[in-house]
Design a protein around this motif. Structure first.
Motif, mmCIF file in Angstrom:
data_model
loop_
_atom_site.group_PDB
_atom_site.id
_atom_site.type_symbol
_atom_site.label_atom_id
_atom_site.label_comp_id
_atom_site.label_asym_id
_atom_site.label_seq_id
_atom_site.Cartn_x
_atom_site.Cartn_y
_atom_site.Cartn_z
ATOM 1 N N LEU A 24 0.814 -1.226 0.000
ATOM 2 C CA LEU A 24 0.000 0.000 0.000
ATOM 3 C C LEU A 24 0.842 1.268 0.000
ATOM 4 O O LEU A 24 0.435 2.294 0.555
ATOM 5 C CB LEU A 24 -0.956 0.005 1.210
ATOM 6 N N ASP A 25 2.032 1.236 -0.623
ATOM 7 C CA ASP A 25 2.870 2.432 -0.661
ATOM 8 C C ASP A 25 2.214 3.484 -1.542
ATOM 9 O O ASP A 25 1.974 3.266 -2.729
ATOM 10 C CB ASP A 25 4.271 2.089 -1.193
ATOM 11 N N GLY A 26 1.897 4.609 -0.955
ATOM 12 C CA GLY A 26 1.232 5.686 -1.660
ATOM 13 C C GLY A 26 -0.254 5.749 -1.403
ATOM 14 O O GLY A 26 -0.869 6.796 -1.537
ATOM 15 N N VAL A 27 -0.874 4.612 -1.036
ATOM 16 C CA VAL A 27 -2.335 4.535 -0.889
ATOM 17 C C VAL A 27 -2.980 5.239 -2.093
ATOM 18 O O VAL A 27 -3.745 6.199 -1.954
ATOM 19 C CB VAL A 27 -2.814 5.134 0.447
ATOM 20 N N HIS A 28 -2.621 4.751 -3.290
ATOM 21 C CA HIS A 28 -3.096 5.366 -4.520
ATOM 22 C C HIS A 28 -4.507 4.878 -4.872
ATOM 23 O O HIS A 28 -5.137 4.142 -4.102
ATOM 24 C CB HIS A 28 -2.112 5.122 -5.663
ATOM 25 N N GLY A 30 -5.603 2.696 -6.923
ATOM 26 C CA GLY A 30 -5.730 1.245 -6.958
ATOM 27 C C GLY A 30 -5.853 0.650 -5.571
ATOM 28 O O GLY A 30 -6.668 -0.254 -5.333
ATOM 29 N N HIS A 31 -5.057 1.156 -4.637
ATOM 30 C CA HIS A 31 -5.158 0.695 -3.251
ATOM 31 C C HIS A 31 -6.526 1.049 -2.671
ATOM 32 O O HIS A 31 -7.127 0.267 -1.923
ATOM 33 C CB HIS A 31 -4.062 1.341 -2.399
ATOM 34 N N ARG A 32 -7.007 2.228 -3.006
ATOM 35 C CA ARG A 32 -8.301 2.648 -2.471
ATOM 36 C C ARG A 32 -9.433 1.793 -3.021
ATOM 37 O O ARG A 32 -10.450 1.583 -2.352
ATOM 38 C CB ARG A 32 -8.507 4.131 -2.769
ATOM 39 N N GLY A 159 -2.640 2.670 -18.659
ATOM 40 C CA GLY A 159 -2.261 1.376 -18.109
ATOM 41 C C GLY A 159 -2.672 1.232 -16.656
ATOM 42 O O GLY A 159 -3.459 2.020 -16.117
ATOM 43 N N VAL A 160 -2.124 0.203 -16.013
ATOM 44 C CA VAL A 160 -2.453 -0.103 -14.622
ATOM 45 C C VAL A 160 -1.884 0.969 -13.699
ATOM 46 O O VAL A 160 -0.750 1.424 -13.869
ATOM 47 C CB VAL A 160 -1.897 -1.490 -14.237
ATOM 48 N N ALA A 180 -2.721 12.645 -10.074
ATOM 49 C CA ALA A 180 -3.929 12.054 -10.646
ATOM 50 C C ALA A 180 -4.035 10.578 -10.291
ATOM 51 O O ALA A 180 -5.141 10.052 -10.104
ATOM 52 C CB ALA A 180 -3.928 12.236 -12.162
ATOM 53 N N LEU A 181 -2.902 9.889 -10.184
ATOM 54 C CA LEU A 181 -2.898 8.463 -9.854
ATOM 55 C C LEU A 181 -3.023 8.236 -8.346
ATOM 56 O O LEU A 181 -3.600 7.238 -7.908
ATOM 57 C CB LEU A 181 -1.620 7.806 -10.373
#
Length: 307
Positions: A24-28, A30-32, A159-160, A180-181
Motif C-alpha cells: 500500500l505504498d502511496g495509498v493510490h 488502486g489501493h483505495r 495502463g495499470v 492524478a494516480l
C-alpha cells in the motif's frame, strides 16, 4: 485511525475487521479500490489495512536508493482518509522474511487479527519466498470460513495504476500525473532542519526539509503548498536538489520558500506538496544570476498556484 505494530494483546475491538492486504505504498487509487471492496464485502465490520513497516524491499535491498511514496504516519493518514479505522503495521525483519505462508495465515490473519474478511489484488503474495499466492489464499480462506475478495487492477488509458508508475512520473518531473494516480498531491513529510541560512541572505528564506526515505523526484523547482504543524497551508516555491550553484550538497533536500509568511519553523514537522514542476535544477554563473532566477521562479509559482 488506530495503528498497531504488535499483535500481542490486540484489543478485541481491533479484531474481526475486514482487511485490505498489501504494501500500500502511496495509498493510490488502486489501493483505495481494494479498501473500498473490503468495506463493500462486509460493511458492518471495521475497515483495516495490514502492511509492513519498513517496506519489505527496504529489508531485502537496503542499499537501494530511497523509493517510498509514503512513510507510516502519512500512510496511516491516507488510509484514514480512505475510510480505514485500523492499520496493522507489522515491523518487517528476518523473522517475518522467513515465516512460511501457512504460518503467516494461521498466526497473523486468523489468530493474530481474527480477520473477518480479506481483500487483495490478484498478484498478492506473502510468506517466505512469497510462497503464498492468491490461489493458495483462496483455498485457505474457504477452509477457515473467511471471506476473500480479489480486486482486479485499476487502470486508466495509460495502463495499470501502480506505485511503480507513480514513481516514474515523479522522477520524470510530472507531479500532476502522479497526483492524478494518487488521488492527491505527492507530499514529502519531514522536520524542518537548520541549513546555512543562505536563502535568507539572498532574500528568499527557506524551510529545509530532508527527503529521508522518500523517493527523490526530478531535481528542480516546483510550485508547492506547505502544510504546517498548526494545519495552516501556505503556498510557495521550492528547490528540490543539491544546490550546485552554492557548492553542491551530498544528498538532495527540499528548500521551500513560503510566500508572505514569517515565523520560526525549525523543528516542526511540515508536509510539502509538489504541485507543478517549473524547471530543472541548474548551476548558475554566480549569486546575482541565481537570485534573479529565484525571483522568476517565485513569480511563476504564484501564477501557477493562482490558477
Amino acid at each position: 485511525m488506530r495503528v498497531f505494530s504488535n499483535l500481542a494483546g490486540l484489543p478485541e475491538a481491533a479484531r474481526g475487521a475486514t482487511v485490505a492486504l498489501g504494501n500500500l505504498d502511496g495509498v493510490h487509487l488502486g489501493h483505495r479500490a481494494v479498501l473500498a471492496a473490503a468495506h463493500q464485502a462486509r460493511p458492518e465490520l471495521p475497515l483495516a489495512a495490514l502492511t509492513f513497516e519498513p517496506h519489505p524491499r527496504e529489508h531485502f535491498r537496503p542499499d537501494d536508493p530511497p523509493f517510498r511514496l509514503t512513510l507510516l504516519p502519512a500512510k496511516a493518514n491516507a488510509l484514514a482518509a480512505a475510510g480505514a479505522s485500523l492499520c496493522y503495521a507489522l515491523p518487517f525483519d528476518d523473522s517475518w522474511a522467513h515465516m512460511p505462508h501457512e504460518v503467516f495465515f494461521q498466526t497473523v490473519l486468523r489468530e493474530g487479527i481474527g480477520a473477518g474478511h480479506l481483500t487483495c489484488g490478484p498478484d498478492f503474495a506473502f510468506g517466505h519466498r512469497r510462497g503464498g499466492n492468491v490461489a493458495w489464499l483462496r483455498q485457505a480462506c474457504e477452509e477457515a470460513g473467511i471471506g476473500l475478495s480479489v480486486v482486479p487492477p485499476l487502470a486508466d488509458s495509460e495502463g495499470v495504476i501502480s506505485s511503480s508508475r507513480i514513481r516514474r512520473e515523479l522522477q520524470g518531473g510530472y507531479p500532476e500525473r502522479a497526483a492524478a494516480l494518487l488521488g492527491r498531491p505527492f507530499t514529502v513529510v519531514g522536520e524542518v532542519s537548520h541549513g546555512d541560512a543562505r536563502g535568507r541572505t539572498l532574500g528568499f528564506p527557506t524551510a529545509n526539509v530532508p527527503l529521508g526515505r522518500h523517493i527523490e523526484p526530478a531535481r528542480g523547482v516546483y510550485a508547492v503548498q506547505v502544510t504546517l504543524a498548526s494545519g495552516q497551508v501556505v503556498p510557495g516555491v521550492a528547490n528540490l536538489g543539491r544546490r550546485p550553484t552554492l557548492g553542491g550538497d551530498p544528498i538532495s533536500r527540499i528548500e521551500a520558500h513560503l510566500f508572505d509568511f514569517s515565523g520560526d519553523l525549525y523543528g516542526q514537522e511540515v508536509s510539502v506538496a509538489l504541485l507543478a514542476f517549473i524547471r530543472e535544477e541548474k548551476r548558475f554563473a554566480g549569486l546575482d544570476a541565481l537570485v534573479a532566477q529565484i525571483a522568476l521562479d517565485a513569480a511563476a509559482a504564484r501564477r501557477i498556484l493562482a490558477a
